[in-house]
Design an enzyme around this catalytic site. Sequence first.
Site, PDB file in Angstrom:
ATOM      1  N   ASN A 136       1.425  -8.829   4.071  1.00  0.00           N
ATOM      2  CA  ASN A 136       1.116 -10.241   4.284  1.00  0.00           C
ATOM      3  C   ASN A 136       0.523 -10.949   3.067  1.00  0.00           C
ATOM      4  O   ASN A 136       0.667 -12.141   2.913  1.00  0.00           O
ATOM      5  CB  ASN A 136       0.186 -10.404   5.491  1.00  0.00           C
ATOM      6  CG  ASN A 136      -1.132  -9.674   5.323  1.00  0.00           C
ATOM      7  OD1 ASN A 136      -1.173  -8.535   4.880  1.00  0.00           O
ATOM      8  ND2 ASN A 136      -2.213 -10.323   5.682  1.00  0.00           N
TER       9      ASN A 136
ATOM     10  N   CYS B 266      -5.331 -11.265   8.587  1.00  0.00           N
ATOM     11  CA  CYS B 266      -6.318 -10.551   9.397  1.00  0.00           C
ATOM     12  C   CYS B 266      -7.385 -11.491   9.960  1.00  0.00           C
ATOM     13  O   CYS B 266      -7.955 -11.217  11.019  1.00  0.00           O
ATOM     14  CB  CYS B 266      -7.010  -9.478   8.555  1.00  0.00           C
ATOM     15  SG  CYS B 266      -5.892  -8.269   7.840  1.00  0.00           S
TER      16      CYS B 266
ATOM     17  N   GLU C 181      -9.525  -1.759   5.580  1.00  0.00           N
ATOM     18  CA  GLU C 181      -9.600  -3.201   5.836  1.00  0.00           C
ATOM     19  C   GLU C 181      -8.533  -3.474   6.885  1.00  0.00           C
ATOM     20  O   GLU C 181      -7.341  -3.511   6.582  1.00  0.00           O
ATOM     21  CB  GLU C 181      -9.359  -3.991   4.543  1.00  0.00           C
ATOM     22  CG  GLU C 181      -9.853  -5.429   4.641  1.00  0.00           C
ATOM     23  CD  GLU C 181      -8.936  -6.307   5.473  1.00  0.00           C
ATOM     24  OE1 GLU C 181      -9.271  -6.572   6.649  1.00  0.00           O
ATOM     25  OE2 GLU C 181      -7.891  -6.720   4.972  1.00  0.00           O
ATOM     26  N   LEU C 182      -8.973  -3.639   8.127  1.00  0.00           N
ATOM     27  CA  LEU C 182      -8.049  -3.701   9.252  1.00  0.00           C
ATOM     28  C   LEU C 182      -7.961  -5.115   9.812  1.00  0.00           C
ATOM     29  O   LEU C 182      -8.255  -6.078   9.126  1.00  0.00           O
ATOM     30  CB  LEU C 182      -8.476  -2.684  10.311  1.00  0.00           C
ATOM     31  CG  LEU C 182      -8.674  -1.247   9.767  1.00  0.00           C
ATOM     32  CD1 LEU C 182      -9.109  -0.304  10.873  1.00  0.00           C
ATOM     33  CD2 LEU C 182      -7.415  -0.741   9.084  1.00  0.00           C
TER      34      LEU C 182
END
Length: 482
Positions: free
Chosen positions: A158, A287, A253-254
Amino acid sequence: MIKTTVKKAHPYINGEWVETNRESVLIKSPYSGEVVGEQVLATPEDVENALASAYASKKQIANIPSHERGKILKRAASLLEQGKERFAELISLELGKPLKNTLDEVSRSIETLELSGEEAKRLTGETLPGDASERGTKAIASTFRVPVGVVAAITPFNAPLNLVCHKVGPAFAAGNSVILKPAPQTALIATELLKLLLEAGLPKNAINMVLGGVEIGQQVVKDDRINVISFTGGVVAARNICELANMKKVLLELGGNASTIVHEDADLKRAATLCARTGFSNSGQSCISVQRIYVHQSIIPTFTDLLKEEVLKLKIGDPSLPDTDVGCLVDENAAKRVMNWINESIQLGVTVVCGGKQHGATVEPTILLNPPKHSKVVCQEVFGPIVSIIPYETIEEAIAETNDSSFGLQTGLFTNKMDLAYKVAHSLEVGGVVINGTSNFRLDHWPYGGVKNSGIGREGPRYAIEDMTETKMIVLQLPINE
Protein backbone atom coordinates in the site's frame (compact mmCIF):
# COMPACT_ATOMS: atom_id res chain seq x y z
CA MET A 1 -1.83 10.00 -19.08
CA ILE A 2 1.21 7.97 -18.04
CA LYS A 3 3.07 6.39 -20.92
CA THR A 4 3.28 2.64 -20.29
CA THR A 5 6.72 1.07 -20.60
CA VAL A 6 6.95 -2.60 -19.67
CA LYS A 7 9.54 -3.03 -16.93
CA LYS A 8 11.07 -6.06 -15.29
CA ALA A 9 11.57 -6.81 -11.61
CA HIS A 10 14.49 -9.07 -10.73
CA PRO A 11 15.81 -10.59 -7.53
CA TYR A 12 19.13 -9.11 -6.47
CA ILE A 13 21.43 -11.75 -5.00
CA ASN A 14 25.04 -11.41 -3.87
CA GLY A 15 25.59 -8.21 -5.83
CA GLU A 16 24.02 -9.44 -9.07
CA TRP A 17 20.63 -9.10 -10.73
CA VAL A 18 19.08 -12.51 -11.37
CA GLU A 19 17.60 -12.43 -14.86
CA THR A 20 17.53 -15.87 -16.49
CA ASN A 21 16.26 -19.42 -16.00
CA ARG A 22 13.63 -18.43 -13.45
CA GLU A 23 9.86 -18.56 -13.40
CA SER A 24 8.28 -15.18 -14.03
CA VAL A 25 4.80 -13.67 -13.77
CA LEU A 26 3.22 -10.76 -15.59
CA ILE A 27 2.41 -7.56 -13.69
CA LYS A 28 -0.84 -5.89 -14.69
CA SER A 29 -2.19 -2.47 -13.82
CA PRO A 30 -5.10 -3.04 -11.43
CA TYR A 31 -6.90 -0.07 -12.96
CA SER A 32 -6.56 -0.71 -16.69
CA GLY A 33 -5.66 -4.40 -16.70
CA GLU A 34 -2.82 -3.80 -19.15
CA VAL A 35 0.51 -5.55 -18.74
CA VAL A 36 3.02 -3.09 -17.25
CA GLY A 37 5.82 -5.41 -16.23
CA GLU A 38 7.20 -8.82 -15.45
CA GLN A 39 8.41 -10.20 -12.13
CA VAL A 40 11.17 -12.81 -12.00
CA LEU A 41 10.61 -15.07 -9.00
CA ALA A 42 13.39 -16.16 -6.67
CA THR A 43 14.00 -19.86 -6.13
CA PRO A 44 14.75 -21.50 -2.76
CA GLU A 45 18.37 -21.64 -3.88
CA ASP A 46 18.31 -17.90 -4.54
CA VAL A 47 17.02 -17.27 -1.03
CA GLU A 48 19.77 -19.45 0.45
CA ASN A 49 22.37 -17.52 -1.55
CA ALA A 50 20.88 -14.23 -0.36
CA LEU A 51 21.02 -15.38 3.27
CA ALA A 52 24.61 -16.52 2.87
CA SER A 53 25.58 -13.24 1.20
CA ALA A 54 23.91 -11.08 3.86
CA TYR A 55 25.50 -13.06 6.68
CA ALA A 56 28.96 -13.00 5.10
CA SER A 57 28.89 -9.24 4.55
CA LYS A 58 27.48 -8.08 7.90
CA LYS A 59 30.86 -7.26 9.48
CA GLN A 60 32.02 -5.40 6.40
CA ILE A 61 28.85 -3.27 6.40
CA ALA A 62 29.17 -2.65 10.14
CA ASN A 63 32.69 -1.32 9.58
CA ILE A 64 31.59 1.39 7.14
CA PRO A 65 31.98 4.69 9.03
CA SER A 66 28.72 6.28 10.17
CA HIS A 67 29.41 9.46 8.21
CA GLU A 68 29.78 7.46 5.00
CA ARG A 69 26.55 5.56 5.57
CA GLY A 70 24.86 8.91 6.17
CA LYS A 71 26.24 10.37 2.95
CA ILE A 72 25.03 7.41 0.89
CA LEU A 73 21.51 7.72 2.24
CA LYS A 74 21.44 11.46 1.63
CA ARG A 75 22.70 10.95 -1.93
CA ALA A 76 19.84 8.48 -2.40
CA ALA A 77 17.39 11.13 -1.18
CA SER A 78 18.81 13.61 -3.67
CA LEU A 79 18.51 11.14 -6.55
CA LEU A 80 14.95 10.34 -5.56
CA GLU A 81 14.15 14.07 -5.60
CA GLN A 82 15.47 14.22 -9.16
CA GLY A 83 13.34 11.23 -10.19
CA LYS A 84 10.25 12.20 -8.22
CA GLU A 85 7.75 12.21 -11.08
CA ARG A 86 9.08 8.97 -12.55
CA PHE A 87 8.73 7.11 -9.27
CA ALA A 88 5.29 8.57 -8.58
CA GLU A 89 4.05 7.53 -12.01
CA LEU A 90 5.37 3.99 -11.54
CA ILE A 91 3.56 3.59 -8.20
CA SER A 92 0.32 4.83 -9.78
CA LEU A 93 0.75 2.44 -12.68
CA GLU A 94 1.61 -0.62 -10.60
CA LEU A 95 -0.76 -0.03 -7.67
CA GLY A 96 -3.62 2.14 -8.96
CA LYS A 97 -2.89 4.80 -6.34
CA PRO A 98 -3.77 8.33 -7.51
CA LEU A 99 -0.88 10.42 -8.74
CA LYS A 100 -1.49 13.18 -6.16
CA ASN A 101 -1.03 10.53 -3.44
CA THR A 102 2.03 8.94 -5.03
CA LEU A 103 3.76 12.30 -5.42
CA ASP A 104 3.21 12.78 -1.70
CA GLU A 105 4.58 9.30 -1.00
CA VAL A 106 7.75 10.05 -2.94
CA SER A 107 8.19 13.30 -0.99
CA ARG A 108 7.82 11.38 2.25
CA SER A 109 10.30 8.76 1.04
CA ILE A 110 12.84 11.48 0.36
CA GLU A 111 12.38 12.70 3.94
CA THR A 112 12.71 9.15 5.29
CA LEU A 113 16.03 8.61 3.51
CA GLU A 114 17.31 12.02 4.66
CA LEU A 115 16.26 11.31 8.25
CA SER A 116 17.93 7.92 8.13
CA GLY A 117 21.14 9.54 6.89
CA GLU A 118 21.03 12.01 9.78
CA GLU A 119 20.37 9.31 12.35
CA ALA A 120 23.38 7.32 11.11
CA LYS A 121 25.53 9.94 12.87
CA ARG A 122 23.56 9.80 16.13
CA LEU A 123 24.32 6.29 17.35
CA THR A 124 25.24 7.57 20.78
CA GLY A 125 25.71 5.80 24.12
CA GLU A 126 26.40 6.95 27.66
CA THR A 127 28.86 6.60 30.51
CA LEU A 128 27.72 4.98 33.74
CA PRO A 129 29.79 5.50 36.90
CA GLY A 130 30.00 2.37 38.97
CA ASP A 131 30.04 3.97 42.41
CA ALA A 132 26.26 3.86 42.67
CA SER A 133 27.07 0.37 43.93
CA GLU A 134 29.47 -0.43 46.75
CA ARG A 135 31.12 -2.98 44.51
CA GLY A 136 31.63 -0.49 41.71
CA THR A 137 33.67 2.26 43.38
CA LYS A 138 36.58 1.70 41.02
CA ALA A 139 34.59 0.90 37.87
CA ILE A 140 33.06 2.84 34.98
CA ALA A 141 30.96 1.57 32.08
CA SER A 142 30.37 2.94 28.59
CA THR A 143 27.54 1.85 26.33
CA PHE A 144 27.58 1.75 22.54
CA ARG A 145 24.93 1.08 19.89
CA VAL A 146 26.14 -1.70 17.60
CA PRO A 147 24.45 -3.29 14.54
CA VAL A 148 22.38 -6.42 15.10
CA GLY A 149 23.83 -8.00 11.95
CA VAL A 150 21.22 -8.97 9.35
CA VAL A 151 17.78 -7.36 9.06
CA ALA A 152 14.96 -8.98 7.10
CA ALA A 153 12.69 -6.25 5.68
CA ILE A 154 9.27 -7.50 4.56
CA THR A 155 7.11 -4.74 3.09
CA PRO A 156 3.46 -4.35 1.94
CA PHE A 157 1.92 -3.03 -1.26
CA ASN A 158 0.00 0.00 0.00
CA ALA A 159 2.98 2.36 0.44
CA PRO A 160 5.52 0.42 -1.62
CA LEU A 161 8.22 3.08 -1.74
CA ASN A 162 8.10 4.79 1.63
CA LEU A 163 7.74 1.61 3.67
CA VAL A 164 10.78 0.09 1.97
CA CYS A 165 12.67 3.29 2.84
CA HIS A 166 11.43 3.02 6.44
CA LYS A 167 13.12 -0.37 6.76
CA VAL A 168 16.15 -0.27 4.49
CA GLY A 169 17.12 3.30 5.48
CA PRO A 170 17.34 2.74 9.26
CA ALA A 171 18.80 -0.75 8.85
CA PHE A 172 21.71 0.51 6.75
CA ALA A 173 22.09 3.67 8.86
CA ALA A 174 22.62 1.38 11.84
CA GLY A 175 25.28 -0.62 9.98
CA ASN A 176 23.29 -3.74 9.14
CA SER A 177 23.11 -5.95 6.10
CA VAL A 178 19.58 -6.25 4.67
CA ILE A 179 17.44 -8.84 2.93
CA LEU A 180 14.45 -7.14 1.32
CA LYS A 181 11.29 -9.06 0.47
CA PRO A 182 8.79 -6.59 -1.05
CA ALA A 183 5.11 -7.29 -1.71
CA PRO A 184 4.58 -9.29 -4.93
CA GLN A 185 2.08 -6.66 -6.12
CA THR A 186 4.71 -3.89 -6.13
CA ALA A 187 7.98 -5.51 -7.13
CA LEU A 188 8.64 -2.96 -9.89
CA ILE A 189 8.89 0.01 -7.55
CA ALA A 190 11.13 -1.97 -5.17
CA THR A 191 13.43 -2.83 -8.06
CA GLU A 192 13.68 0.79 -9.17
CA LEU A 193 14.43 1.96 -5.63
CA LEU A 194 17.17 -0.63 -5.24
CA LYS A 195 18.77 0.54 -8.49
CA LEU A 196 18.69 4.09 -7.13
CA LEU A 197 20.28 3.05 -3.82
CA LEU A 198 23.09 1.31 -5.66
CA GLU A 199 23.59 4.38 -7.85
CA ALA A 200 23.86 6.44 -4.66
CA GLY A 201 26.76 4.28 -3.49
CA LEU A 202 25.11 1.58 -1.40
CA PRO A 203 27.65 -1.28 -1.36
CA LYS A 204 26.57 -4.18 -3.55
CA ASN A 205 26.72 -6.60 -0.65
CA ALA A 206 24.77 -4.37 1.73
CA ILE A 207 21.43 -5.58 0.43
CA ASN A 208 19.86 -8.63 -1.18
CA MET A 209 16.32 -8.69 -2.60
CA VAL A 210 14.19 -11.78 -3.06
CA LEU A 211 10.91 -11.73 -5.00
CA GLY A 212 8.03 -14.12 -4.58
CA GLY A 213 5.20 -15.23 -2.35
CA VAL A 214 4.67 -16.58 1.14
CA GLU A 215 7.10 -19.49 0.88
CA ILE A 216 9.98 -17.17 0.01
CA GLY A 217 9.23 -15.00 3.04
CA GLN A 218 8.96 -18.02 5.32
CA GLN A 219 12.36 -19.30 4.23
CA VAL A 220 13.87 -15.95 5.18
CA VAL A 221 12.24 -15.45 8.57
CA LYS A 222 12.97 -18.91 9.96
CA ASP A 223 16.68 -18.79 9.13
CA ASP A 224 19.00 -18.36 12.10
CA ARG A 225 21.28 -15.99 10.18
CA ILE A 226 18.58 -13.32 10.45
CA ASN A 227 18.84 -11.17 13.58
CA VAL A 228 15.84 -8.83 13.25
CA ILE A 229 12.65 -9.17 11.24
CA SER A 230 10.88 -5.92 10.36
CA PHE A 231 7.46 -6.68 8.91
CA THR A 232 4.54 -4.50 7.84
CA GLY A 233 1.33 -6.30 6.96
CA GLY A 234 -1.56 -8.25 8.43
CA VAL A 235 -2.14 -10.12 11.68
CA VAL A 236 -2.36 -13.60 10.13
CA ALA A 237 1.02 -13.23 8.44
CA ALA A 238 2.49 -11.68 11.60
CA ARG A 239 1.43 -14.66 13.71
CA ASN A 240 2.99 -16.99 11.16
CA ILE A 241 6.23 -15.01 11.29
CA CYS A 242 6.30 -15.19 15.09
CA GLU A 243 5.83 -18.95 14.98
CA LEU A 244 8.71 -19.36 12.53
CA ALA A 245 11.11 -16.73 13.85
CA ASN A 246 12.43 -18.64 16.89
CA MET A 247 14.96 -16.56 18.91
CA LYS A 248 14.84 -13.33 16.90
CA LYS A 249 13.68 -9.79 17.50
CA VAL A 250 10.47 -9.26 15.56
CA LEU A 251 9.17 -5.76 14.74
CA LEU A 252 5.56 -5.72 13.55
CA GLU A 253 3.67 -2.77 12.07
CA LEU A 254 0.21 -4.22 11.56
CA GLY A 255 -3.27 -3.00 10.84
CA GLY A 256 -6.19 -1.38 12.56
CA ASN A 257 -9.84 -0.42 12.39
CA ALA A 258 -9.01 3.15 13.33
CA SER A 259 -11.59 5.34 14.98
CA THR A 260 -12.03 9.09 14.79
CA ILE A 261 -14.22 10.75 17.43
CA VAL A 262 -16.23 13.87 16.54
CA HIS A 263 -17.51 15.52 19.71
CA GLU A 264 -20.49 17.86 19.87
CA ASP A 265 -18.35 21.01 20.15
CA ALA A 266 -16.10 20.16 17.19
CA ASP A 267 -15.55 22.19 14.05
CA LEU A 268 -17.82 19.96 11.96
CA LYS A 269 -16.80 21.34 8.56
CA ARG A 270 -13.13 20.69 9.31
CA ALA A 271 -13.89 17.24 10.69
CA ALA A 272 -15.99 16.26 7.67
CA THR A 273 -13.43 17.57 5.19
CA LEU A 274 -10.53 15.73 6.81
CA CYS A 275 -12.52 12.50 7.27
CA ALA A 276 -13.43 12.54 3.56
CA ARG A 277 -9.89 13.30 2.47
CA THR A 278 -8.16 10.74 4.70
CA GLY A 279 -10.81 8.05 4.73
CA PHE A 280 -10.60 7.44 1.00
CA SER A 281 -7.03 8.30 -0.02
CA ASN A 282 -5.46 5.23 -1.66
CA SER A 283 -8.98 3.76 -1.61
CA GLY A 284 -8.73 3.35 2.15
CA GLN A 285 -5.73 1.03 1.85
CA SER A 286 -3.87 2.40 4.86
CA CYS A 287 -3.38 0.93 8.32
CA ILE A 288 -4.60 4.19 9.89
CA SER A 289 -7.28 5.05 7.35
CA VAL A 290 -10.42 6.53 8.88
CA GLN A 291 -12.84 3.64 9.38
CA ARG A 292 -15.04 4.09 12.47
CA ILE A 293 -16.29 7.65 12.99
CA TYR A 294 -17.90 8.01 16.41
CA VAL A 295 -20.12 11.09 16.28
CA HIS A 296 -22.08 12.64 19.16
CA GLN A 297 -25.75 11.85 18.57
CA SER A 298 -26.76 15.53 18.71
CA ILE A 299 -24.78 16.32 15.56
CA ILE A 300 -25.34 13.13 13.52
CA PRO A 301 -27.63 14.70 10.85
CA THR A 302 -25.41 17.75 10.33
CA PHE A 303 -22.16 15.80 10.24
CA THR A 304 -23.58 13.12 7.95
CA ASP A 305 -24.72 15.74 5.43
CA LEU A 306 -21.36 17.53 5.56
CA LEU A 307 -19.40 14.30 5.14
CA LYS A 308 -21.57 13.18 2.22
CA GLU A 309 -21.11 16.57 0.58
CA GLU A 310 -17.32 16.31 0.86
CA VAL A 311 -17.19 12.69 -0.32
CA LEU A 312 -19.28 13.43 -3.40
CA LYS A 313 -16.70 16.05 -4.38
CA LEU A 314 -14.01 13.35 -4.67
CA LYS A 315 -13.10 12.51 -8.24
CA ILE A 316 -12.98 8.78 -8.99
CA GLY A 317 -11.07 7.54 -12.00
CA ASP A 318 -7.74 7.04 -13.72
CA PRO A 319 -5.00 7.12 -11.06
CA SER A 320 -2.53 8.54 -13.56
CA LEU A 321 -4.49 11.79 -13.91
CA PRO A 322 -3.38 14.62 -11.62
CA ASP A 323 -6.88 15.53 -10.41
CA THR A 324 -8.03 12.01 -9.47
CA ASP A 325 -8.74 11.57 -5.76
CA VAL A 326 -9.74 7.91 -5.69
CA GLY A 327 -8.25 5.26 -7.95
CA CYS A 328 -8.73 1.55 -7.43
CA LEU A 329 -7.87 -1.17 -4.96
CA VAL A 330 -4.85 -3.40 -5.41
CA ASP A 331 -6.87 -5.93 -7.44
CA GLU A 332 -10.42 -7.00 -8.26
CA ASN A 333 -10.46 -9.65 -5.53
CA ALA A 334 -9.87 -6.93 -2.93
CA ALA A 335 -12.76 -4.96 -4.41
CA LYS A 336 -15.04 -8.01 -4.25
CA ARG A 337 -14.19 -8.55 -0.58
CA VAL A 338 -15.01 -4.92 0.22
CA MET A 339 -18.34 -5.26 -1.59
CA ASN A 340 -19.13 -8.43 0.35
CA TRP A 341 -18.58 -6.51 3.59
CA ILE A 342 -20.84 -3.69 2.40
CA ASN A 343 -23.56 -6.16 1.42
CA GLU A 344 -23.26 -7.92 4.78
CA SER A 345 -23.81 -4.61 6.58
CA ILE A 346 -26.85 -3.86 4.38
CA GLN A 347 -28.36 -7.20 5.35
CA LEU A 348 -27.81 -6.21 8.98
CA GLY A 349 -29.85 -3.06 8.46
CA VAL A 350 -27.26 -0.34 7.81
CA THR A 351 -28.12 2.79 5.85
CA VAL A 352 -25.88 3.46 2.82
CA VAL A 353 -25.45 7.22 2.71
CA CYS A 354 -23.51 7.16 -0.57
CA GLY A 355 -21.36 4.85 -2.67
CA GLY A 356 -21.52 1.10 -2.33
CA LYS A 357 -20.92 0.22 -6.00
CA GLN A 358 -18.07 -1.62 -7.71
CA HIS A 359 -16.50 -1.00 -11.11
CA GLY A 360 -13.72 -3.52 -11.75
CA ALA A 361 -11.08 -3.02 -9.06
CA THR A 362 -12.67 0.30 -8.04
CA VAL A 363 -15.21 0.65 -5.23
CA GLU A 364 -16.98 3.97 -4.88
CA PRO A 365 -16.27 5.84 -1.63
CA THR A 366 -18.92 4.51 0.73
CA ILE A 367 -20.46 6.00 3.88
CA LEU A 368 -22.43 3.66 6.13
CA LEU A 369 -24.69 4.95 8.91
CA ASN A 370 -24.85 3.09 12.23
CA PRO A 371 -23.66 -0.41 11.30
CA PRO A 372 -23.97 -3.03 14.07
CA LYS A 373 -20.99 -3.42 16.35
CA HIS A 374 -20.39 -7.01 15.29
CA SER A 375 -20.37 -6.28 11.54
CA LYS A 376 -17.07 -6.70 9.70
CA VAL A 377 -16.95 -3.02 8.69
CA VAL A 378 -16.75 -2.13 12.39
CA CYS A 379 -14.82 -4.88 14.17
CA GLN A 380 -12.33 -5.89 11.44
CA GLU A 381 -9.91 -3.95 9.27
CA VAL A 382 -11.71 -2.81 6.11
CA PHE A 383 -8.60 -1.75 4.13
CA GLY A 384 -10.94 -0.29 1.56
CA PRO A 385 -13.04 2.83 0.81
CA ILE A 386 -15.63 2.52 3.59
CA VAL A 387 -16.24 4.76 6.58
CA SER A 388 -18.96 4.16 9.14
CA ILE A 389 -20.74 6.84 11.18
CA ILE A 390 -21.64 5.51 14.63
CA PRO A 391 -23.53 7.62 17.21
CA TYR A 392 -22.58 7.93 20.88
CA GLU A 393 -24.20 9.68 23.86
CA THR A 394 -21.26 10.31 26.21
CA ILE A 395 -17.55 10.68 25.61
CA GLU A 396 -16.99 7.73 27.94
CA GLU A 397 -19.02 5.62 25.52
CA ALA A 398 -16.88 6.75 22.58
CA ILE A 399 -13.72 5.87 24.52
CA ALA A 400 -15.08 2.45 25.47
CA GLU A 401 -16.18 1.66 21.92
CA THR A 402 -12.81 2.73 20.50
CA ASN A 403 -10.98 0.55 23.01
CA ASP A 404 -13.28 -2.43 22.45
CA SER A 405 -11.13 -3.68 19.59
CA SER A 406 -8.34 -6.16 19.08
CA PHE A 407 -6.46 -3.33 17.34
CA GLY A 408 -4.91 -0.16 18.73
CA LEU A 409 -2.98 1.86 16.17
CA GLN A 410 -4.14 5.50 16.03
CA THR A 411 -7.25 7.53 16.84
CA GLY A 412 -8.39 10.98 15.79
CA LEU A 413 -10.37 13.32 18.04
CA PHE A 414 -12.19 16.53 17.13
CA THR A 415 -13.02 18.81 20.05
CA ASN A 416 -12.27 22.35 21.18
CA LYS A 417 -12.13 21.39 24.86
CA MET A 418 -8.49 20.81 25.71
CA ASP A 419 -9.24 19.26 29.09
CA LEU A 420 -11.55 16.78 27.37
CA ALA A 421 -8.97 16.13 24.66
CA TYR A 422 -6.29 15.13 27.16
CA LYS A 423 -8.74 13.04 29.17
CA VAL A 424 -9.68 11.11 26.04
CA ALA A 425 -6.11 10.84 24.76
CA HIS A 426 -4.87 9.33 28.01
CA SER A 427 -7.79 6.89 28.12
CA LEU A 428 -7.44 5.48 24.61
CA GLU A 429 -5.60 2.17 24.13
CA VAL A 430 -3.72 3.12 20.98
CA GLY A 431 -0.20 4.01 19.89
CA GLY A 432 -1.07 7.55 18.84
CA VAL A 433 -3.85 10.12 19.27
CA VAL A 434 -4.33 13.03 16.85
CA ILE A 435 -6.24 15.95 18.38
CA ASN A 436 -8.31 17.96 15.87
CA GLY A 437 -7.20 15.62 13.12
CA THR A 438 -8.14 12.14 11.94
CA SER A 439 -6.45 8.84 12.70
CA ASN A 440 -4.77 9.03 9.30
CA PHE A 441 -1.99 11.51 10.07
CA ARG A 442 1.65 10.54 10.31
CA LEU A 443 4.97 12.33 10.02
CA ASP A 444 7.92 10.14 9.18
CA HIS A 445 10.23 11.28 11.99
CA TRP A 446 7.65 10.53 14.69
CA PRO A 447 7.39 7.17 16.51
CA TYR A 448 4.70 5.25 14.65
CA GLY A 449 3.14 1.99 15.78
CA GLY A 450 0.43 0.46 17.86
CA VAL A 451 -0.60 -1.81 20.69
CA LYS A 452 -2.53 -5.07 20.86
CA ASN A 453 -2.89 -6.63 17.38
CA SER A 454 -1.63 -3.44 15.75
CA GLY A 455 1.97 -4.40 16.32
CA ILE A 456 5.21 -4.43 18.27
CA GLY A 457 7.83 -1.68 18.12
CA ARG A 458 7.86 1.72 16.46
CA GLU A 459 8.76 3.00 13.01
CA GLY A 460 10.47 6.29 12.23
CA PRO A 461 14.23 6.21 11.55
CA ARG A 462 15.35 7.12 15.06
CA TYR A 463 13.03 4.59 16.68
CA ALA A 464 13.62 1.80 14.15
CA ILE A 465 17.38 2.18 14.62
CA GLU A 466 16.96 1.59 18.34
CA ASP A 467 15.42 -1.80 17.51
CA MET A 468 17.98 -2.56 14.80
CA THR A 469 20.95 -2.11 17.13
CA GLU A 470 22.09 -3.75 20.34
CA THR A 471 23.54 -2.12 23.42
CA LYS A 472 27.12 -3.15 24.04
CA MET A 473 28.66 -2.29 27.40
CA ILE A 474 32.41 -1.92 27.95
CA VAL A 475 33.58 -1.78 31.57
CA LEU A 476 36.83 -0.29 32.84
CA GLN A 477 37.74 -1.62 36.26
CA LEU A 478 40.58 0.24 37.99
CA PRO A 479 42.89 -1.35 40.55
CA ILE A 480 41.37 -1.18 44.02
CA ASN A 481 44.57 0.20 45.62
CA GLU A 482 44.60 3.36 43.47
